[in-house]
Structures are given as C-alpha cells and as structure tokens.
Scaffold this motif. Structure first.
Motif, PDB file in Angstrom:
ATOM      1  N   GLU A   1      15.111 -13.306 -18.228  1.00  0.00           N
ATOM      2  CA  GLU A   1      16.515 -13.619 -17.739  1.00  0.00           C
ATOM      3  C   GLU A   1      17.131 -12.023 -17.796  1.00  0.00           C
ATOM      4  OE1 GLU A   1      19.575 -16.873 -19.287  1.00  0.00           O
ATOM      5  OE2 GLU A   1      19.394 -14.850 -20.661  1.00  0.00           O
TER       6      GLU A   1
ATOM      7  N   GLU B   1       6.518 -18.938 -18.315  1.00  0.00           N
ATOM      8  CA  GLU B   1       7.656 -17.804 -19.031  1.00  0.00           C
ATOM      9  C   GLU B   1       6.671 -16.737 -19.857  1.00  0.00           C
ATOM     10  OE1 GLU B   1       6.190 -20.541 -22.337  1.00  0.00           O
ATOM     11  OE2 GLU B   1       6.737 -20.783 -20.284  1.00  0.00           O
TER      12      GLU B   1
ATOM     13  N   SER C   1      19.977 -24.759 -13.941  1.00  0.00           N
ATOM     14  CA  SER C   1      21.289 -24.056 -13.904  1.00  0.00           C
ATOM     15  C   SER C   1      21.582 -24.008 -12.308  1.00  0.00           C
ATOM     16  CB  SER C   1      21.199 -22.644 -14.310  1.00  0.00           C
ATOM     17  OG  SER C   1      20.625 -22.646 -15.534  1.00  0.00           O
TER      18      SER C   1
ATOM     19  N   THR D   1      18.239 -21.372 -16.423  1.00  0.00           N
ATOM     20  CA  THR D   1      16.998 -22.012 -16.470  1.00  0.00           C
ATOM     21  C   THR D   1      16.916 -22.392 -14.833  1.00  0.00           C
ATOM     22  OG1 THR D   1      17.744 -24.172 -17.005  1.00  0.00           O
ATOM     23  CG2 THR D   1      17.368 -22.739 -18.684  1.00  0.00           C
ATOM     24  N   THR D   2      15.769 -23.258 -14.685  1.00  0.00           N
ATOM     25  CA  THR D   2      15.746 -24.038 -13.368  1.00  0.00           C
ATOM     26  C   THR D   2      16.544 -24.919 -13.100  1.00  0.00           C
ATOM     27  OG1 THR D   2      13.897 -24.979 -13.953  1.00  0.00           O
ATOM     28  CG2 THR D   2      13.381 -22.942 -12.735  1.00  0.00           C
TER      29      THR D   2
ATOM     30  N   GLU E   1      22.222 -20.065 -21.276  1.00  0.00           N
ATOM     31  CA  GLU E   1      20.840 -19.586 -20.828  1.00  0.00           C
ATOM     32  C   GLU E   1      20.545 -19.917 -19.367  1.00  0.00           C
ATOM     33  OE1 GLU E   1      16.010 -19.434 -21.783  1.00  0.00           O
ATOM     34  OE2 GLU E   1      17.414 -20.465 -23.043  1.00  0.00           O
TER      35      GLU E   1
END
Length: 296
Positions: A205, A109, A174, A171-172, A169
């Motif tokens: 994001e 990140e 989601s 994320t992978t 948020e």
C-alpha cells in the motif's frame, strides 16, 4: 573374468549411486521419499542438508516450506523463505521458491512484499508476472495547496487500482479507481491505494496525505464607517470576485443563512451591522462590524 567384470561394474554403479545420493538433487529426492513414507522429521533434515549444499536452488526450499505448511507451521515456512531471500538477494531460484509457495498457499500479499524489496532486474524481469508496483500519484504531498486539486492515480502495468479517502486500509473491497479524484475539502485528506495486477497480486500500500488551505479574504470593506448620523445612510459592501457577502442587522454573527448582499441598502435606525465574506468552498473571512446611531 566375467565375475570380475560384474563385480567391477557393480562397484562403479554403487559409487555412482553413492555420489548421486550426496548431490543436491539426490538429497532432495531422498527427502521427498522420506516425506512420502511419512517420516517428516527425516525429510526435514534432508531438505535442510540440501539447502546447505546449495542455498540458491529452489527445490529444497519449496519442499521444506510445503512440509512446514502441512504441519501448520507457516511461521517456520515464512522464516525459512525470508531468510533465504535476505541471504541470496540475487538468486532467481530463491525468489521463485518463495513465490511458488506463497501462491500455492494463497498468501499473495507476501509475494507483493518480497517482490517490492527485490532490486535485481533479472529477477524482476523473469518473475514479472508476480510484480505489482505501487500506483503512481500525480500530486506532490509535500505541498500545501490553496485551491481544489485533481489527483490522478496510474500504473504502467495492466491491472486495477483501489483506494480509500477515509484513512482506512486500501483493499480489493475499496473503491475502484476509474477517474481522477477531486480533493475539494479544506484540511488534510489521506489517500491510501494499492495496485492489483492481472495475476491478482496486490502491491504494497502507498499512502499520501494532502493538505488544502483555502486563502482567507480580508474582512470586507463596508461604508460608511461606524458613527452617529442624523439621517438614513446607504450601506455598501465591497465583494471580491469569488465571494458572496452575508450580513445581519441585529448584532448576531453572520453566516451563509443570513441576508445575502445584492446591492446597497438603507439603514435609518440604530443598528449593529455584521458582514462576512464566504467563498465557493465555504471559507469565511473575518467579520466587519459597523454600529450606526441616529440622533432625533
């Protein structure tokens, strides 16, 4: 004479060694030897000295960041690399050092963040495998829409897009984007999304909030008007395209659970009629009220 030649060569070699030891590479290698021997304090000093000699090369940054990581001092490694990137924004070596360290320590990140702030095209080209651009949104979030919208997310690079619609948020873990998103709820919908490239690096994001306000129909036209009548009346309701009319005869507020209007109907006793229009999105109009009274 031979002894003199030997001494001369020894002096030359000694001077060469001394010069080398004071070069950037020489200082870095001294630091590595010190670290290998367990003297991390000396190694740190030598790496810092090498950076002072040349702040645009990567070796000293990588070695020092790894040394900090080994000491559980990742905050110092972060500070070192962030300051280096800020100080030398056009140095490929500095960016490469940061990318290498964050990849080795599985902090992808942070790679996404520093690469997203890079404006040097040469660096972006040379380190393109580490660039994860934010996904593109097909709709403008500055507008207020009056009907259902279809939102497309895209990226020019190979990878996967993930998104959320509940404000959480992205994320992978989601929802993986595979087809256009239907924005069919009135009010605000917040879409948060990331792009993950082939190397597994996620973009920063991107978040957009879309507003939909379905138009409200005027209160329905109902005839005849309120009044006193001597005989039964035939009630008609004007229903615009895209709407369904519902009504009650007992003075209560109508809803989509009330009587659906399908054509003119007769009223022959004292009645309070309430009528509402509802569209396919569940949007309601104002209520029209008619009071009919009958004389004997």
């Amino acid at each position: 004479m031979i002894l003199g030649m030997i001494l001369f060569l020894a002096a030359i070699i000694g001077i060469g060694v001394l010069i080398y030891r004071n070069t950037y590479t020489g200082v870095v290698n001294q630091g590595k030897r010190a670290e290998a021997g367990g003297n991390t304090t000396k190694a740190e000093d030598l790496y810092l000295r090498a950076i002072e000699k040349n702040g645009e090369k990567e070796d000293a940054y990588v070695s020092l960041a790894k040394l900090y990581h080994g000491r559980d001092q990742d905050d110092k490694a972060d500070t070192l690399l962030q300051e280096a990137v800020n100080t030398y924004p056009d140095s490929t070596g500095v960016y490469r050092a940061a990318v290498e360290f964050y990849e080795d320590t599985e902090q992808t990140e942070k790679i996404a963040y520093i690469m997203s702030t890079c404006t040097n095209e040469q660096i972006l080209t040379e380190l393109k495998d580490y660039v994860a651009k934010i996904p593109e949104f097909s709709l403008d979030d500055d507008k207020v829409y009056d009907n259902v919208q279809e939102l497309t997310l895209s990226s020019e690079d190979e990878g996967t897009i993930y998104y959320t619609l509940d404000g959480s948020e992205a994320t992978t873990d989601s929802t993986e984007y595979k087809e256009p998103i239907q924005l069919n709820q009135e009010g605000e919908t917040t879409v948060r999304a990331i792009f993950v490239n082939k190397k597994g690096i996620a973009s920063v994001e991107v978040q957009k909030t879309y507003t939909i306000q379905f138009p409200v129909a005027d209160a329905p036209a109902v005839s005849p008007t309120t009044g006193q009548y001597s005989e039964a009346v035939s009630v008609e309701i004007q229903v615009p395209d895209g709407y369904t009319a519902y009504y009650t005869l007992d003075g209560t507020e109508p809803s989509d659970q009330s009587i659906q209007y399908t054509g003119a109907f007769a009223v022959y006793e004292d009645t309070e009629l309430n009528v509402v229009l509802i569209d396919g999105n569940g949007k309601k109009s104002e209520v029209t009220t008619r009071k009919y009274r009958f004389s004997s």
